[in-house]
Write an enzyme that holds these catalytic residues in place. Sequence first.
Site, PDB file in Angstrom:
ATOM      1  N   HIS A 122      40.450  46.583  35.816  1.00  0.00           N
ATOM      2  CA  HIS A 122      39.434  47.643  35.772  1.00  0.00           C
ATOM      3  C   HIS A 122      38.031  47.077  35.978  1.00  0.00           C
ATOM      4  O   HIS A 122      37.616  46.163  35.271  1.00  0.00           O
ATOM      5  CB  HIS A 122      39.498  48.369  34.425  1.00  0.00           C
ATOM      6  CG  HIS A 122      38.503  49.480  34.304  1.00  0.00           C
ATOM      7  ND1 HIS A 122      38.826  50.791  34.564  1.00  0.00           N
ATOM      8  CD2 HIS A 122      37.194  49.474  33.960  1.00  0.00           C
ATOM      9  CE1 HIS A 122      37.756  51.546  34.363  1.00  0.00           C
ATOM     10  NE2 HIS A 122      36.747  50.765  34.000  1.00  0.00           N
TER      11      HIS A 122
ATOM     12  N   GLU B 136      41.111  45.146  30.245  1.00  0.00           N
ATOM     13  CA  GLU B 136      41.986  45.446  31.382  1.00  0.00           C
ATOM     14  C   GLU B 136      41.576  44.586  32.574  1.00  0.00           C
ATOM     15  O   GLU B 136      40.535  44.824  33.179  1.00  0.00           O
ATOM     16  CB  GLU B 136      41.879  46.932  31.764  1.00  0.00           C
ATOM     17  CG  GLU B 136      42.301  47.881  30.664  1.00  0.00           C
ATOM     18  CD  GLU B 136      42.034  49.340  30.987  1.00  0.00           C
ATOM     19  OE1 GLU B 136      41.259  49.640  31.925  1.00  0.00           O
ATOM     20  OE2 GLU B 136      42.591  50.193  30.289  1.00  0.00           O
TER      21      GLU B 136
ATOM     22  N   ASP C 193      40.349  50.689  39.656  1.00  0.00           N
ATOM     23  CA  ASP C 193      41.432  49.833  39.166  1.00  0.00           C
ATOM     24  C   ASP C 193      42.136  49.256  40.386  1.00  0.00           C
ATOM     25  O   ASP C 193      42.655  50.018  41.216  1.00  0.00           O
ATOM     26  CB  ASP C 193      42.437  50.631  38.335  1.00  0.00           C
ATOM     27  CG  ASP C 193      41.835  51.214  37.068  1.00  0.00           C
ATOM     28  OD1 ASP C 193      40.793  50.717  36.621  1.00  0.00           O
ATOM     29  OD2 ASP C 193      42.426  52.159  36.523  1.00  0.00           O
TER      30      ASP C 193
END
EC number: 3.4.13.22
Length: 189
Positions: free
Chosen positions: A172, A169, A112
């Site tokens: 990510h 996301e 991330d």
Amino acid sequence: MSDKDSLVRLLDLDPEFIIDIKYATDNNFTKQRVYNFNDCYLNKDTAILLIKAKKIFKKDGYKVKVWDAYRPIRAQKLLFEIVPIDDFVATPPDMRKPIIFEYSHMNGLSVDITLVDSNGNELEMPTEFDDFTEMAGLGCDKIPPQARKNAEYLKSVMESVGFKAYRNEWWHFNDVVTKATPYSDVEFN
């Protein structure tokens, strides 16, 4: 090879990353410390891919900030207990059953990240880290233009070196080049 041997400390390979492991602090959605370590560990091959991406970002004037990388199984279980929504927090594996390993934080094949400018300021992105709203996915049409541009640039570079962006996301990325290894519960001190 032990679990610890398959993971490397990113800064040992390249000291130019900014490490801000959110789950090593209480500055995360759980409001509690989840990890007992605050260094960034990754599968060695994944770390090499991330270094390739970092070199591209650096040429364009940016630095890479890492928010999360390797995550022990016990931490995954805790996060899922707090947010049991598989689209945002992966269901922890039942290690008592046969399992097909995939790319995951639990084997150091996921990372991330965000980007910062030359002054250390994070670039505008669609949301903050660990936002569980539709805005976190790049498919949302409410994302401001500059935030979308920055997130699309981040995605483009990461995918050019062998990562795949996760649809829900923007921060990510999964290493889809490296063969998936077993998940680990090792913790670093």
